[in-house]
Design a protein around this motif. Structure first.
Motif, PDB file in Angstrom:
ATOM      1  N   GLU A  52      24.462   1.963 -47.137  1.00  0.00           N
ATOM      2  CA  GLU A  52      25.396   2.850 -46.289  1.00  0.00           C
ATOM      3  C   GLU A  52      25.670   2.723 -45.007  1.00  0.00           C
ATOM      4  O   GLU A  52      24.583   1.761 -44.215  1.00  0.00           O
ATOM      5  CB  GLU A  52      24.727   4.525 -46.382  1.00  0.00           C
ATOM      6  N   ASP A  53      26.675   2.946 -44.654  1.00  0.00           N
ATOM      7  CA  ASP A  53      26.979   2.911 -43.080  1.00  0.00           C
ATOM      8  C   ASP A  53      27.070   1.307 -42.456  1.00  0.00           C
ATOM      9  O   ASP A  53      26.615   1.014 -41.529  1.00  0.00           O
ATOM     10  CB  ASP A  53      25.916   3.634 -42.208  1.00  0.00           C
ATOM     11  N   SER A  67      29.211  -1.684 -41.130  1.00  0.00           N
ATOM     12  CA  SER A  67      30.436  -1.756 -40.551  1.00  0.00           C
ATOM     13  C   SER A  67      30.872  -3.307 -40.117  1.00  0.00           C
ATOM     14  O   SER A  67      30.089  -4.085 -40.165  1.00  0.00           O
ATOM     15  CB  SER A  67      30.284  -1.231 -38.950  1.00  0.00           C
ATOM     16  N   THR A 122      33.911   1.542 -41.335  1.00  0.00           N
ATOM     17  CA  THR A 122      32.500   1.924 -41.653  1.00  0.00           C
ATOM     18  C   THR A 122      32.443   2.129 -43.175  1.00  0.00           C
ATOM     19  O   THR A 122      33.322   3.096 -43.581  1.00  0.00           O
ATOM     20  CB  THR A 122      31.563   2.827 -41.053  1.00  0.00           C
ATOM     21  N   ASN A 135      30.538   2.689 -47.061  1.00  0.00           N
ATOM     22  CA  ASN A 135      29.331   2.761 -48.198  1.00  0.00           C
ATOM     23  C   ASN A 135      29.660   1.866 -49.426  1.00  0.00           C
ATOM     24  O   ASN A 135      30.877   1.968 -49.866  1.00  0.00           O
ATOM     25  CB  ASN A 135      28.915   4.036 -48.566  1.00  0.00           C
ATOM     26  N   THR A 181      34.146   5.423 -44.639  1.00  0.00           N
ATOM     27  CA  THR A 181      33.716   6.948 -44.097  1.00  0.00           C
ATOM     28  C   THR A 181      34.255   6.581 -42.664  1.00  0.00           C
ATOM     29  O   THR A 181      34.025   8.007 -41.988  1.00  0.00           O
ATOM     30  CB  THR A 181      32.174   6.692 -43.984  1.00  0.00           C
TER      31      THR A 181
END
Length: 450
Positions: free
Chosen positions: A190-191, A193, A171, A173, A245
């Motif tokens: 963001e986030d 995957s 995952t 950003n 992340t």
């Protein structure tokens, strides 16, 4: 009321309807409105309903004439549409053609233009040759299915140590940076995957993130060739800032009888699972082969039988595609437009890309429907019942559940139309030539026709 009407065919399935309303009808409509105004109007020096017609005409004459013209147009069109074959499509309202001039006691003439359903006379449905690829299902196809089953049954766990490796699920950003190293507005996300090595990410950074640690941040400079998947990246150079992340790894199960039993209790051994996979692939191959032949057949039918599509019909198809596209992103239109903007795309550029496909689909549907009508092809209740049973078996549902679903979503006619189209295609393939095509492996065949 209607003294005369004339329908003139224009290009692209558009018509011009010219109408003449009798002078008596025009006068009657005007007098009726004048009377209504007389009852409601408040004019200084006169009680309601007592103002002379000349005074009312001086004050409200223009408004009354406009309203009378509008009412005569609406009433005339409603009557005429019930009498003529050239009825307007629902996608766009008729448009006035020319200036309106309404004078009480005189004939009222007006004209409107509007789109109609395309007329098509399918004269050429023969002399067509389609190729049928010779598809073989080898061990590689079965192994690919087994690999997918392993992936689906893998145990995924987070890595607290170590670095990003191939097949890890990470995952991140990310954002694009300009030449000064500043973040480009609207480019961040963001986030996000993806599985490393799959290539399922916009910037194709699979190799770049290898070796990165958790919470590590890097900036990559990527140069893209003309053959990149996303046309907006072709020939571009991008500076991409990425922060990892999360890192997850997959523990794949062994290919054995136990895995087969975990997939479904109907399998006792791995061989049982393999046999079922081969059977399913064979069914999929046959379905895809039929689609290939059908597409080739219909494409040639469209070439042989020109169809003039009205723009409103094409626009309605594009709008429907747009709504489906938005639904794929959770129905958030603003978010979709923002994502498109980040890729230098707009709704209009998408519509331009989609237009050729939309036009081809519409022409295909019109020609097939016309052939079904000409050949009087029907779908019996028994055939509908058989189709419902087939869908139920394929989806592990009861026939009642499937029937209720189609009825609640008003899709029963869709089933009938689909049956009619399949019967028509079967006849056309019998009447024309289907020749053997090149030999091809199953996986290559499916990928090339995805």
């Amino acid at each position: 009321m209607i003294e005369s009407k004339n329908v003139e065919r224009l290009e692209n399935s558009k018509v011009r309807l010219s109408v003449t309303v009798a002078k008596e009808a025009a006068q009657k409509e005007y007098d009726g409105l004048l009377k209504q105004y007389s009852k409601k109007a408040h004019i200084k020096g006169f009680r309601p309903g007592k103002a002379p017609a000349a005074v009312l005409e001086q004050k409200f004459g223009d408004s009354i004439r406009v309203e009378a013209a509008q009412k005569l147009i609406e009433e005339s069109l409603k009557t005429i549409y019930e009498e003529i074959d050239e009825k307007p499509l629902q996608y766009a309202a008729p448009e006035l053609d020319g200036e309106l001039e309404f004078n009480p006691g005189q004939e009222f003439k007006f004209a409107v233009t509007y789109d109609i359903f395309p007329e098509v006379d399918v004269k050429e449905a023969g002399g067509i040759t389609v190729e049928e690829p010779q598809v073989t299902i080898g061990k590689d196809a079965i192994e690919a299915e087994l690999k997918q089953i392993q992936e689906q049954n893998a145990i995924v766990s987070e890595k607290s140590e170590g670095t990003v490796e191939k097949d890890n699920i990470i995952t991140i950003n990310y954002s694009e940076l300009d030449e000064n190293g500043e973040e480009i507005q609207g480019s961040s996300r963001e986030d996000y995957s993806f599985t490393v090595g799959s290539g399922y990410n916009l910037y194709k950074i699979d190799d770049d993130v290898l070796g990165m640690k958790l919470d590590e941040e890097k900036t990559f400079t990527k140069k893209y060739g003309d053959d990149v998947d996303d046309p907006s990246l072709a020939g571009e150079t991008k500076n991409i800032k990425v922060k990892v992340t999360k890192i997850k790894e997959k523990d794949l199960p062994e290919l054995d009888d136990e895995l087969a039993q975990d997939v479904d209790e109907k399998y006792s051994t791995l061989d049982d699972l393999k046999k079922d996979i081969k059977k399913r692939l064979a069914t999929n191959k046959d379905n895809q082969l039929r689609k290939v032949k059908t597409d080739a057949l219909v494409e040639q039918l469209v070439e042989k039988n020109p169809v003039e599509l009205p723009d409103s019909m094409v626009q309605a198809e594009l709008n429907a595609n747009w709504q489906n596209f938005i639904r794929q992103f959770g129905g958030d239109e603003k978010m979709v437009e923002s994502l498109l903007g980040a890729q230098n795309n707009t709704r209009e550029t998408l519509f331009n890309e989609w237009r050729p496909g939309a036009e081809q689909r519409l022409k295909s549907q019109i020609i097939l429907s016309k052939l079904i009508e000409d050949r009087e092809i029907e779908a019996s209740d028994e055939e509908v019942d058989t189709e419902i049973k087939k869908v139920a078996d394929q989806n592990n549902m009861s026939e009642e559940e499937v029937r209720n679903y189609y009825q609640q979503n008003q899709m029963m006619e869709y089933i009938r139309q689909d049956i009619k189209e399949r019967k028509l295609v079967d006849r056309l393939l019998e009447e024309n030539t289907v020749k053997k095509g090149k030999k091809v492996k199953y996986l290559d065949f499916i990928q090339s026709n995805a």
